[in-house]
Design an enzyme around this catalytic site. Structure first.
Site, short mmCIF file in Angstrom:
data_model
loop_
_atom_site.label_atom_id
_atom_site.label_comp_id
_atom_site.label_asym_id
_atom_site.label_seq_id
_atom_site.Cartn_x
_atom_site.Cartn_y
_atom_site.Cartn_z
CD GLN A 86 74.94 34.37 77.50
OE1 GLN A 86 74.13 33.77 78.18
NE2 GLN A 86 74.58 35.24 76.59
CE LYS A 127 80.02 22.37 88.13
NZ LYS A 127 80.31 22.78 89.53
CD GLU A 151 69.36 30.93 83.72
OE1 GLU A 151 69.50 29.97 84.51
OE2 GLU A 151 68.35 31.06 83.00
N GLY A 171 72.19 24.84 78.67
CA GLY A 171 72.40 24.62 77.25
C GLY A 171 73.82 24.31 76.84
#
Length: 735
Positions: free
Chosen positions: A628, A691, A695, A514
């Site tokens: 994140q 990038k 995750e 995203g």
């Protein structure tokens, strides 16, 4: 804008706004409770009725009769919709679960009726008055029973059932050190905070759905197909999402049933899934059974590596691609990877944060530690020895950037790896056995077309509109930063509008793609707008500067507000990619380090320290990126130590289908977490040279914890989660 050559110097490289740790621009709305989530759209649907879904009480079979008379007569009830009243809804390309319609029951808690009433409580009470008769048929719910002999299934169409490079069998037979072991991971639930929820309203034959969905264009397309509507008649809006983790990538039953309920009621209807229905009705990460074989020379060079994984799903489903990272992470001339897919009559298996790499690394990175120990090598140096700068299956294809070695070495220095005792069960702190573990992190970086519209008004305010979503990841902020950098304004002069299918189609939120793609789409639109501004002012586009709310060329300077004029200016464009991702393997890397304590009396494991060192291109906002990563590390801790959907293998459902019994980490489980981002840009990735990173923070964490537990206790556990019952009787003797 076509991105088909490496990015050179561009306006983003000013780094006046991008790359800085800005607070989240949506933070105030969320902390004050004024961010409008899907079930709370009182502003657009003040007269909404409430829908409550009745779910199937069997896992496989059919409905033979349904009596809804008492429900229809209950207080406040407006409408009752039975699955027997309509044919099965057409499925999108992404769903294998049966959503609604017809008598077939394909999985437990499948939606079979909707009650619409004036209040939620009335709808729920009436739904419990519906009487259903079933014809139950035998199902398969046990992966262990069918996984080892399930048929091979390629990860993608056109790929071989078994991927081979060289001659694995011959090389493994000749290897000095041979490792052959099996590992298992259980079914996992997304367990996001916000449930699946939708509010639907009709205006004639036009449908608007306010929902919680990560991929607006996918969701709109699927909903139109499911309801047999023209796509232009559907509008999907999802500006705020309370967590998705992949579970909200695809259409779920709340959206179409809200639409059907609103049609029947003649007014807007809200539908949400209660927590038990979320876990059994929506998607989950499927369990895996993995076998890993690694053969090395006596000095530690991998000459043979094989990774096989079995998982299950409903008919026409897809395997959990747990072997994907093994194709790329370590060198070795002789290789084999394969996936098996068993048909299971459990709820749908599908994407959950970092599908493939997350469960695959939970096995692979334990195996790497086991081989290192047999070689008598430090586990970091074993990984470094087998690093590769090219795709090991296609040596002519280099990585665009690959700093795994630096991640591991920098992490080791920062974490104090040199203090680790390589002999297990030697370090004790009071009642606790203490150990350190490491694992490599890996996640591919995917490129997707993404569009945006950017405008300037007569006050010099920049507005960005794109159907990109923010699932708690900070999309609003990094998009605002990108527009501010490109147009030369302060970030508080940027308005960001997201999550509406009437906006240009973005990459959406998922797969760690995203941030890079969505901001690149905004970059493309800004470049087009900059050209329009320059042309309007008679400036040379190649010799123009945007800064401090002004446009300068030579000794002329014009404010953006003046350039926009009363009518304003806007431009729309999309980033489209050439073949750079075909010529270069684009991936992200990490070194994960963990220290644990295992109680010598009880076997309880406590994480003491965690560190992630990440190489993921340019970090657009270090503050939100860190958030994140620590969130992902927390998810890795849950997967390693506690998370497991317990399958009732008689009746085919997940027993612990609520947050009381599906255990996830809480504050007390998580210690201090550190995150280090390497100073890296990747000009082959995008004009942003970025990038994804979210995750990556998860991939490898579970194995690092497992390796630390082994270093602390000397007990190797290959079956997740690492609960105390799996090593309590094997802990070192008390002294």
């Amino acid at each position: 804008m076509k991105f088909d050559t490496p990015a050179g110097q561009n306006p983003i490289d000013q780094l006046k706004v991008v790359g800085k740790p800005h607070d989240r621009v949506d933070g105030k709305l969320k902390t004050t409770g004024t961010a409008p989530y899907a079930y709370e759209r009182h502003d657009v649907a003040p007269n909404a009725a409430y829908g409550y879904i009745l779910h199937a009480g069997i896992a496989k079979g059919s409905i033979t009769a349904m009596n809804v008379a008492d429900a229809k007569a209950a207080p406040g009830v407006i409408a009752v919709i039975s699955t027997l009243d309509m044919p099965a809804l057409p499925l999108s390309n992404f769903n294998t679960a049966h959503l609604f319609g017809g008598s077939l029951v394909a999985h437990y808690h499948q939606a079979i009726a909707l009650v619409v009433a004036e209040t939620f409580e009335q709808a729920r009470a009436a739904a419990n008055l519906i009487r259903v008769e079933y014809a139950r048929t035998k199902g398969q719910y046990d992966l262990a029973a069918v996984g080892p002999t399930a048929p091979f299934k390629p990860a993608e169409k056109g790929q071989p059932e078994i991927d081979r490079v060289g001659d694995f069998d011959a090389a493994f037979a000749k290897a000095t050190i041979k490792h052959d072991a099996k590992y298992t991971t259980p079914d996992h639930s997304h367990a996001m905070m916000e449930p699946f929820a939708s509010t639907a309203a009709w205006d004639g034959d036009k449908l608007t759905v306010w929902t919680s969905n990560q991929m607006i264009n996918w969701g709109k397309t699927s909903l139109a197909k499911t309801l047999s509507l023209p796509k232009d008649n559907v509008r999907m809006i999802s500006p705020f999402i309370g967590g998705g983790f992949g579970g909200k990538l695809f259409l779920r039953v709340d959206a179409p049933l809200a639409a059907l309920g609103a049609k029947a009621a003649g007014r807007p209807v809200k539908v949400t899934l209660a927590r038990p229905m979320m876990i059994n009705n929506s998607t989950h990460r499927p369990a895996t059974m993995q076998r890993i074989r690694i053969g090395t020379t006596k000095d530690g060079k991998i000459i043979a590596i094989a990774h096989e994984s079995a998982s299950g799903d409903l008919p026409n489903g897809q395997p959990e691609t747990a072997v994907s990272q093994t194709r790329l992470l370590y060198a070795g001339a002789n290789r084999m990877t394969a996936l098996r897919l068993a048909v299971l009559d459990l709820p749908e298996g599908n994407a959950m944060r970092a599908p493939g790499e997350a469960p695959g690394l939970m096995a692979l990175e334990i195996a790497m530690d086991e081989v290192a120990e047999r070689l008598g090598m430090d586990p970091i140096e074993f990984r470094v020895l087998n690093d590769t700068q090219v795709d090991p299956e296609k040596p002519e294809r280099p990585f665009s950037q690959r700093q795994l070695i630096k991640c591991l070495h920098d992490g080791a220095a920062h974490f104090g790896w040199n203090k680790r005792n390589p002999k297990p069960a030697q370090v004790r702190d009071g009642d606790w056995l203490v150990g350190m573990g490491v694992a490599a992190g890996f996640r591919n970086s995917m490129l997707m077309k993404s569009a945006a519209r950017v405008g300037i008004d007569r006050k010099g305010v920049v507005t960005v509109a794109t159907d990109m979503t923010d699932i708690g990841t900070g999309s609003y902020t990094i998009i605002a930063q990108t527009a501010a950098e490109m147009m030369g304004v302060d970030i508080d002069k940027v308005i960001v509008l997201l999550g509406d299918s009437s906006f240009p189609t973005s990459a959406g939120s998922g797969g760690q793609w995203g941030a890079n793609n969505a901001t690149s789409g905004v970059y493309a639109a800004c470049m087009k707008l900059r050209d329009s501004v320059a042309q309007k002012l008679g400036f040379n586009s190649a010799d123009v500067t945007f800064a401090d709310g002004k446009v300068r060329s030579g000794n002329r300077s014009v404010s953006l507000a003046e350039a926009a004029g009363d009518a304003g200016l806007s431009a729309e464009d999309a980033i489209e990619y050439g073949d750079l991702d075909k010529k270069y393997q684009q991936s992200t890397f990490a070194g994960h380090f963990v220290e644990v304590g295992v109680n010598v009396y009880t076997g309880e494991t406590r994480i003491r320290r965690m560190l992630a060192v990440c190489a993921a291109g340019r970090i657009l906002n270090p503050k939100s990126a860190r958030s994140q990563v620590i969130g992902a590390m927390t998810m890795g801790a849950g997967a390693a130590l506690m998370e497991e959907l317990a399958v009732d293998k008689r009746f085919g459902f997940f027993v612990n289908h609520d947050l009381a019994t599906y255990e996830v980490p809480v504050h007390a489980d998580i210690p201090h977490q550190e995150v280090i981002f390497l100073d890296e840009t990747d000009p082959l990735s995008s004009p942003m040279k970025a990038k994804g990173v979210g995750e990556l923070g998860l991939c490898g964490v579970g194995a690092a914890i497992a390796n630390a537990v082994y270093n602390a206790t000397g007990v190797r556990i290959r079956e997740y989660p690492l609960t105390l019952d799996k090593h309590l009787d094997r802990l070192p003797a008390l002294v």
